[in-house]
Design a protein around this motif. Structure first.
Motif, mmCIF file in Angstrom:
data_model
loop_
_atom_site.group_PDB
_atom_site.id
_atom_site.type_symbol
_atom_site.label_atom_id
_atom_site.label_comp_id
_atom_site.label_asym_id
_atom_site.label_seq_id
_atom_site.Cartn_x
_atom_site.Cartn_y
_atom_site.Cartn_z
ATOM 1 N N ALA A 25 62.562 54.239 18.022
ATOM 2 C CA ALA A 25 61.919 55.476 18.477
ATOM 3 C C ALA A 25 60.694 55.837 17.642
ATOM 4 O O ALA A 25 59.849 56.606 18.077
ATOM 5 C CB ALA A 25 62.920 56.614 18.448
ATOM 6 N N GLU A 26 60.595 55.285 16.438
ATOM 7 C CA GLU A 26 59.450 55.651 15.579
ATOM 8 C C GLU A 26 58.378 54.576 15.543
ATOM 9 O O GLU A 26 57.363 54.731 14.873
ATOM 10 C CB GLU A 26 59.947 55.903 14.153
ATOM 11 N N ARG A 27 58.626 53.464 16.243
ATOM 12 C CA ARG A 27 57.632 52.376 16.170
ATOM 13 C C ARG A 27 56.450 52.676 17.078
ATOM 14 O O ARG A 27 56.632 53.093 18.218
ATOM 15 C CB ARG A 27 58.271 51.055 16.582
ATOM 16 N N LEU A 28 55.259 52.439 16.571
ATOM 17 C CA LEU A 28 54.053 52.700 17.356
ATOM 18 C C LEU A 28 53.528 51.402 17.963
ATOM 19 O O LEU A 28 53.605 50.347 17.337
ATOM 20 C CB LEU A 28 52.974 53.304 16.462
ATOM 21 N N VAL A 29 53.028 51.507 19.161
ATOM 22 C CA VAL A 29 52.449 50.340 19.831
ATOM 23 C C VAL A 29 50.930 50.527 19.854
ATOM 24 O O VAL A 29 50.419 51.386 20.564
ATOM 25 C CB VAL A 29 52.996 50.207 21.277
ATOM 26 N N PRO A 30 50.203 49.748 19.065
ATOM 27 C CA PRO A 30 48.741 49.919 19.030
ATOM 28 C C PRO A 30 48.100 49.386 20.313
ATOM 29 O O PRO A 30 48.714 48.589 21.025
ATOM 30 C CB PRO A 30 48.325 49.068 17.823
#
Ligand code: URA
Length: 183
Positions: A25-30
């Motif tokens: 839930a905290e991972r960002l997708v650039p």
């Protein structure tokens, strides 16, 4: 100490310095694609596969979208791809994202888009992107229309497209229209 226990201790010792990956839930997708892309595609939010792989539109919807792009004679990898939300929304539902958080994400997206140096066509995919980028409601009504908007102070064409997830969810009759939107 047997060999296995010794190995486990060594392995634990070796891993102790490595921080665990952040929760999904905290991972960002650039965003992906070149900053001098002509076409910028903006989706709604990263999905599970995107979070796993760390790039936008690489799951099932993304594969369908990439097929439409290729059918139009374009290269998906030459397009800049981004999302309104760079993360998986709580419960995988956009409605769970508080309004203030959404506004912040739209501001961040606008900043990212303003770094594009050669963009001529902006493609909002789905309702949320349509609303965020053009302030319009109703993707089925606006899909395929050519609007004008500004990105980083420059005028660009803006062509909304139905989200491929809608086609995958069973709205198969829209696939032809989606295909045509890319022609
Ligand atoms: N749906 C989106 O809107 N964006 C992605 O990156 C993947 C699926």
């Amino acid at each position: 100490m047997d060999r296995l226990t010794a190995l486990l201790q060594i392995t634990r010792g070796a891993l102790v310095e490595v921080p665990p990956p952040p929760p999904v839930a905290e991972r960002l997708v650039p965003p992906s694609g070149p900053l001098d892309a002509i076409i910028a595609i903006v989706g709604e939010s990263a999905g599970e596969t995107e979070v796993e792989e760390g790039r936008p539109f690489c799951g099932k919807s993304g594969q369908l979208l990439r097929k439409w792009i290729r059918q139009a004679g374009l290269k998906p990898e030459a397009c800049y791809m981004d999302n309104i939300l760079s993360f998986l929304p709580p419960g995988k539902a956009l409605k769970n994202v508080p309004k203030a958080a959404l506004s912040l994400e739209i501001t961040k997206l606008t900043e990212r888009l303003s770094r594009l140096t050669a963009v001529r066509v902006l493609v909002p995919i789905g309702n949320l992107a349509l609303q965020a980028l053009l302030g319009l409601e109703g993707i089925t009504k606006h899909r395929g229309s050519v609007y004008t908007t500004t990105v980083g102070g420059r005028q660009v064409a803006c062509v909304p497209c139905i989200h491929p997830a809608a086609v995958l969810r069973g709205q198969a009759q829209w696939e032809r229209r989606c295909f045509l939107d890319w022609q």
